[in-house]
Design a protein around this motif. Structure first.
Motif, PDB file in Angstrom:
ATOM      1  N   GLY A  72       0.658  -1.140   0.119  1.00  0.00           N
ATOM      2  CA  GLY A  72      -0.069   0.009  -0.116  1.00  0.00           C
ATOM      3  C   GLY A  72       0.928   1.197  -0.127  1.00  0.00           C
ATOM      4  N   PHE A  73       1.909   1.312   0.720  1.00  0.00           N
ATOM      5  CA  PHE A  73       2.751   2.645   0.815  1.00  0.00           C
ATOM      6  C   PHE A  73       3.901   2.413  -0.162  1.00  0.00           C
ATOM      7  N   ASP A  74       4.694   1.315   0.158  1.00  0.00           N
ATOM      8  CA  ASP A  74       5.874   1.318  -0.787  1.00  0.00           C
ATOM      9  C   ASP A  74       5.659   1.401  -2.341  1.00  0.00           C
ATOM     10  N   VAL A  75       4.902   0.560  -2.641  1.00  0.00           N
ATOM     11  CA  VAL A  75       4.710   0.218  -4.030  1.00  0.00           C
ATOM     12  C   VAL A  75       3.570   1.224  -4.679  1.00  0.00           C
ATOM     13  N   VAL A  76       2.337   1.148  -4.200  1.00  0.00           N
ATOM     14  CA  VAL A  76       1.201   1.937  -4.540  1.00  0.00           C
ATOM     15  C   VAL A  76       1.318   3.399  -4.459  1.00  0.00           C
ATOM     16  N   THR A  77       1.765   3.865  -3.373  1.00  0.00           N
ATOM     17  CA  THR A  77       1.989   5.107  -3.078  1.00  0.00           C
ATOM     18  C   THR A  77       3.445   5.472  -3.783  1.00  0.00           C
ATOM     19  N   GLY A  78       4.463   5.018  -3.630  1.00  0.00           N
ATOM     20  CA  GLY A  78       5.660   5.123  -4.007  1.00  0.00           C
ATOM     21  C   GLY A  78       5.619   5.536  -5.526  1.00  0.00           C
ATOM     22  N   VAL A  79       4.834   4.643  -6.345  1.00  0.00           N
ATOM     23  CA  VAL A  79       4.817   4.706  -7.684  1.00  0.00           C
ATOM     24  C   VAL A  79       4.188   6.161  -8.059  1.00  0.00           C
ATOM     25  N   ALA A  80       3.149   6.292  -7.295  1.00  0.00           N
ATOM     26  CA  ALA A  80       2.332   7.723  -7.658  1.00  0.00           C
ATOM     27  C   ALA A  80       3.046   8.936  -7.395  1.00  0.00           C
ATOM     28  N   PHE A  81       4.246   8.860  -6.308  1.00  0.00           N
ATOM     29  CA  PHE A  81       5.010  10.016  -6.103  1.00  0.00           C
ATOM     30  C   PHE A  81       6.134  10.122  -7.273  1.00  0.00           C
ATOM     31  N   ALA A  82       6.436   8.837  -7.937  1.00  0.00           N
ATOM     32  CA  ALA A  82       7.381   8.923  -9.070  1.00  0.00           C
ATOM     33  C   ALA A  82       6.702   9.282 -10.238  1.00  0.00           C
ATOM     34  N   GLY A 205      -4.618   1.106  -9.919  1.00  0.00           N
ATOM     35  CA  GLY A 205      -5.824   1.388  -9.209  1.00  0.00           C
ATOM     36  C   GLY A 205      -6.522   0.375  -9.866  1.00  0.00           C
ATOM     37  N   ALA A 206      -6.360  -0.347 -11.158  1.00  0.00           N
ATOM     38  CA  ALA A 206      -7.143  -1.252 -11.587  1.00  0.00           C
ATOM     39  C   ALA A 206      -7.010  -2.803 -10.843  1.00  0.00           C
ATOM     40  N   LEU A 207      -5.601  -2.673 -10.285  1.00  0.00           N
ATOM     41  CA  LEU A 207      -5.603  -4.014  -9.355  1.00  0.00           C
ATOM     42  C   LEU A 207      -6.613  -3.911  -8.415  1.00  0.00           C
ATOM     43  N   PHE A 208      -7.236  -3.050  -8.063  1.00  0.00           N
ATOM     44  CA  PHE A 208      -8.394  -3.251  -6.869  1.00  0.00           C
ATOM     45  C   PHE A 208      -9.886  -3.279  -7.473  1.00  0.00           C
ATOM     46  N   LEU A 209     -10.077  -3.151  -8.799  1.00  0.00           N
ATOM     47  CA  LEU A 209     -11.368  -3.295  -9.401  1.00  0.00           C
ATOM     48  C   LEU A 209     -12.250  -4.632  -8.942  1.00  0.00           C
ATOM     49  N   MET A 210     -11.314  -5.636  -8.819  1.00  0.00           N
ATOM     50  CA  MET A 210     -11.880  -7.052  -8.756  1.00  0.00           C
ATOM     51  C   MET A 210     -12.175  -7.290  -7.117  1.00  0.00           C
ATOM     52  N   ALA A 211     -11.417  -6.469  -6.239  1.00  0.00           N
ATOM     53  CA  ALA A 211     -12.002  -6.422  -4.610  1.00  0.00           C
ATOM     54  C   ALA A 211     -13.221  -5.446  -4.494  1.00  0.00           C
ATOM     55  N   LYS A 212     -14.115  -5.341  -5.522  1.00  0.00           N
ATOM     56  CA  LYS A 212     -15.267  -4.707  -5.281  1.00  0.00           C
ATOM     57  C   LYS A 212     -15.906  -4.979  -3.976  1.00  0.00           C
ATOM     58  N   PRO A 213     -16.247  -6.173  -3.411  1.00  0.00           N
ATOM     59  CA  PRO A 213     -17.106  -6.153  -2.138  1.00  0.00           C
ATOM     60  C   PRO A 213     -16.459  -5.799  -0.966  1.00  0.00           C
ATOM     61  N   ILE A 215     -13.919  -3.336  -0.843  1.00  0.00           N
ATOM     62  CA  ILE A 215     -13.554  -1.773  -0.398  1.00  0.00           C
ATOM     63  C   ILE A 215     -14.535  -0.880  -0.138  1.00  0.00           C
ATOM     64  N   HIS A 216     -14.622  -0.136   0.677  1.00  0.00           N
ATOM     65  CA  HIS A 216     -15.690   0.904   1.222  1.00  0.00           C
ATOM     66  C   HIS A 216     -16.113   1.450   0.071  1.00  0.00           C
ATOM     67  N   PRO A 217     -17.679   1.513  -0.195  1.00  0.00           N
ATOM     68  CA  PRO A 217     -18.377   2.039  -1.441  1.00  0.00           C
ATOM     69  C   PRO A 217     -18.112   3.321  -1.605  1.00  0.00           C
ATOM     70  N   LEU A 218     -17.489   4.351  -0.559  1.00  0.00           N
ATOM     71  CA  LEU A 218     -17.210   5.675  -1.005  1.00  0.00           C
ATOM     72  C   LEU A 218     -16.048   5.720  -1.887  1.00  0.00           C
ATOM     73  N   TRP A 219     -15.001   4.734  -1.768  1.00  0.00           N
ATOM     74  CA  TRP A 219     -13.745   4.612  -2.391  1.00  0.00           C
ATOM     75  C   TRP A 219     -13.984   3.602  -3.693  1.00  0.00           C
ATOM     76  N   TYR A 220     -14.706   2.984  -3.637  1.00  0.00           N
ATOM     77  CA  TYR A 220     -14.586   1.924  -4.746  1.00  0.00           C
ATOM     78  C   TYR A 220     -15.562   2.428  -6.133  1.00  0.00           C
ATOM     79  N   LEU A 349      -3.650   4.619   0.604  1.00  0.00           N
ATOM     80  CA  LEU A 349      -3.651   3.504   1.590  1.00  0.00           C
ATOM     81  C   LEU A 349      -5.047   3.317   1.669  1.00  0.00           C
ATOM     82  N   ASN A 350      -6.032   4.345   1.612  1.00  0.00           N
ATOM     83  CA  ASN A 350      -7.539   4.078   2.042  1.00  0.00           C
ATOM     84  C   ASN A 350      -7.907   3.069   0.919  1.00  0.00           C
ATOM     85  N   ILE A 351      -7.595   2.972  -0.186  1.00  0.00           N
ATOM     86  CA  ILE A 351      -8.047   1.935  -0.980  1.00  0.00           C
ATOM     87  C   ILE A 351      -7.180   0.554  -0.994  1.00  0.00           C
TER      88      ILE A 351
END
Lengths: 401, 41, 289
Positions: A72-82, A205-213, A215-220, A349-351
């Motif tokens: 959540g932090f190293d990969v997903v956030t780190g890549v966004a920062f890059a 982001g698309a990694l989390f598409l299949m985690a539909k049920p 992730i909180h509906p405000l974020w999914y 991190l929320n997602i």
């Protein structure tokens, strides 16, 4: 014969030069070293246990939380920062805006190192890291997977970034011919790199598409990939502002004063870009919120948490950026960049972690070992960054370039 | 999905277009705000 | 010889040949997926299936006489691929077996970047150790939270029910189905199982909830459930939707080749455009001079 001999002597010269450069320069007991060396040592000890006793021995990951802080932090956030690298190369090489040329090298270097270290942190999280070659060498291509795409893109993007940065290395090692060849590759790799970036920024982001049920509906939303792509723009820009401000203080000696002056102008330009992209992002968020008919979800804790992220850490820094551009206030820009970086950390991190399985009782909280290893990864990156900028022509421009 | 009554999945479209127009107007203001320099005035 | 028989013999020959690929994934024979129908009104909670499963796969064998497992709701784990839970409902105690649902279009196998999670042509979703790199994306994707990871091994495995794939290849039923003394579990093709399930619901409407869980859920699952009470009362998620989970990533993955071709072309175009502008600017400058 003659040619091969000259190549041999060139290589010999380079190796000698390289080992000379490996030696530390300056004092050893700087505050930075005193902080980071223990972190790296402790991190290595933790990693020893992680690889001998399993992930569970040092992390708080569970069956309900298969991905934690490292992803959540190293990969997903780190890549966004890059993300700054692809924005700046787009502006400079594709749109030919010369104003930003002086920060291209350091931004590309930051992007390259971020990918090597943060995407590299992915390996620490794999249960069977030795099988990482499987999706690459082709004995089992899982084309159907978003992660397949993302991992390939990481690999290709690292190569593209390396080629983009390689003229600097060639310049440093005084390979004049090679530098010219590598320089001619720049536009092609820039275009390739930007394309890959758009896909893997959104792919994360698309990694989390299949985690539909889960992730909180405000974020999914099915628009997670687009939100990730748009937010990576201001994440990258804020990171350049943040990181640039620091390195202009730390590496003051390396930067010629002319550049120092123009850097303020650059920061205002970046802040303008950040303000606009944040405004667009905020509209996307609002539209998705309306389309999802989520008003009733705003009443509980998660609703407040959502508003904090979207209003407190997107809309407010957006206005701060806009205000500071108009009033030429560097101080507010710095605060705004930090706020928007926190907003990105929170969003990613929320997602991936915080609202993942939000209704589960045993919430995941990262263990201290996970945090130390993350700090170790950051420390290592800073060490390599420092080593490169103090030796290679990253900040100052080459005369004949 | 076991709905036996009419379900309008485009219920919020009108609101969405309204939102869009509001944001477009605000966006124009933002761009104008960003592109005018206070010092030059 | 008609086409079906020809294919069968062709498959048989290819199996017999020393170099022939015997893996089910290489056979192109049309066959239907197998599944299991779980009739929770028949289950008495004897947990023979749990024991049979653990014995078959060398997993942890629960002490069903002493462990008071029904006092809490259990989940499958890396040590046990199936568990039976007890729910107190308006119609008395209902026992529900839990294991992998073997989805028709599994999220886990769509998520797997090494094809380690694999939907076989027989129906079971299996996990292949030599391909897995342990990324746990299958666990993130699975709507039923079924794949379990060995967090305390240096060389961890993903543990989940594989519907006794080897036994099915040998023409046998899964171990749990064989062990069930009440015929609560029934093995067969989904077509047959749905017929039986519908027949039971129609002939005993007072006994069954008029719904077969798994008929449409997440695009249809290999394991089907009948229940005396609404399914959310016996631990099932009823909010998963009927869309197969791989569909959620479909648009994105479609867009990938489009972007990979379109964006470079666009960028190159932009680059050439800005260059041309410069040229015109230069020539104008020259003209002014």
């Amino acid at each position: 014969m003659n040619n091969s001999q000259s190549i041999q002597s060139e290589i010999k010269r380079f190796l000698k030069f390289f080992f000379q450069e490996l030696k530390p320069q300056g004092k050893w007991l700087t505050p930075f070293n005193i902080i980071t060396i223990p972190i790296i040592i402790v991190g290595l000890i933790i990693l020893y246990f992680r690889f001998t006793e399993g992930l569970g021995s040092v992390t708080n990951l569970s069956q309900k939380y298969p991905w934690g802080f490292w992803i959540g932090f190293d990969v997903v956030t780190g890549v966004a920062f890059a993300g700054g690298a692809y924005i700046i190369t787009f502006v400079v090489y594709v749109m030919r805006v010369e104003k930003y040329h002086s920060i291209v090298r350091v931004t590309v270097l930051n992007g390259l190192l971020a990918y090597i270290f943060y995407a590299g942190a992915l390996v620490l999280d794999l249960g069977k890291p030795w099988n990482i070659i499987n999706p690459i060498i082709g004995n089992s291509f899982g084309y159907n997977s978003v992660l397949f795409l993302v991992s390939w893109h990481f690999l290709l993007y690292m190569i593209a970034e390396f080629i983009e940065f390689s003229p600097v290395i060639a310049e440093w090692a005084k390979f004049e011919k090679l530098r010219k060849i590598l320089n001619s590759l720049t536009l092609a790799t820039v275009i390739f790199g930007i394309t890959l970036s758009t896909l893997h920024q959104s792919g994360l982001g698309a990694l989390f598409l299949m985690a539909k049920p889960k992730i909180h509906p405000l974020w999914y939303t099915e628009f997670i990939p687009i939100l990730f792509l748009v937010s990576s723009i201001f994440a990258g820009l804020s990171m350049i502002i943040f990181e640039g401000t620091i390195s202009h203080k730390v590496f003051k000696k390396l930067i010629d004063p002319k550049h120092h002056h123009s850097f303020n102008e650059i920061i205002f330009g970046l802040a303008k870009g950040a303000a606009i992209s944040m405004f667009v992002y905020y509209f996307f968020k609002a539209l998705i919120f309306v389309h999802g008919k989520h008003w009733d979800l705003l009443n509980d804790f998660w609703g407040g948490w959502f508003l904090l992220e979207v209003i407190g850490l997107v809309l407010i820094p957006c206005f701060m950026f806009a205000y500071s551009v108009r009033n030429k206030s560097l101080g507010i820009i710095r605060v705004a960049s930090i706020l928007s970086l926190i907003g990105i950390i929170l969003n990613r991190l929320n997602i991936s972690v915080i609202t993942f399985n939000w209704n589960v009782v045993d919430k995941y909280i990262p263990s201290w070992q996970e945090i130390v290893v993350t700090l170790m990864v950051i420390s290592c990156e800073l060490w390599v960054f420092r080593w490169i900028v103090t030796r290679m022509p990253v900040f100052e421009k080459n005369k004949n370039y | 999905m076991e709905s036996y009554t009419y379900l309008n999945i485009f219920e919020t479209k009108g609101l969405e277009y309204l939102l869009l127009m509001c944001f477009l107007v605000l966006f124009v203001f933002l761009i104008r705000y960003l592109s005018t320099d206070k010092e030059k005035k | 010889m008609d086409r079906r028989n020809f294919l069968k013999t062709a498959a048989a020959i290819s199996v017999a040949l020393p170099n022939g690929k015997t893996k089910a994934e290489n056979q192109n024979v049309e066959k239907e997926f197998y599944g299991v129908l779980v009739d929770t009104t028949r289950c008495i909670g004897c947990r023979s299936c749990e024991v049979a499963c653990s014995l078959e796969h060398n997993l942890f064998v629960p002490d069903i006489t002493k462990d008071n497992a029904f006092n809490s709701i259990r989940d499958t784990s890396e040590k046990q691929w199936t568990v039976v839970n007890c729910y107190d409902t308006a119609k008395g105690k209902v026992y529900v077996k839990k294991q992998c649902m073997h989805c028709w279009q599994p999220a886990c196998s769509a998520a797997c970047l090494t094809n380690a999670m694999f939907k076989t042509t027989d129906g079971p979703v299996i996990w292949r150790e030599n391909k897995c790199m342990g990324c746990r994306y299958c666990m993130v994707s699975c709507p039923f939270d079924i794949p379990k990871f060995e967090y305390h091994e240096w060389n961890p495995k993903i543990q989940k029910c594989k519907m006794c794939y080897e036994r099915i290849i040998d023409g046998k039923k899964p171990a749990c189905v064989d062990a069930c003394p009440m015929d609560a579990l029934m093995f067969g093709s989904k077509r047959e199982l749905l017929e039986i399930a519908r027949y039971r619901v129609y002939s005993h409407p007072e006994k069954y909830e008029p719904k077969i869980y798994g008929e449409y859920e997440v695009g249809g699952t290999g394991w089907l459930y009948l229940s005396p009470v609404p399914f959310d009362q016996i631990g099932f998620r009823t909010d998963l939707g009927n869309t197969p989970y791989p569909e959620y990533t479909r648009e994105f993955l479609y867009a990938v080749p489009l972007v990979l071709f379109g964006v470079p072309a666009l960028l190159l175009g932009l680059n050439m455009l800005t260059e041309r502008k410069n040229e015109i600017g230069k020539t104008e400058e020259l003209n002014h001079e």
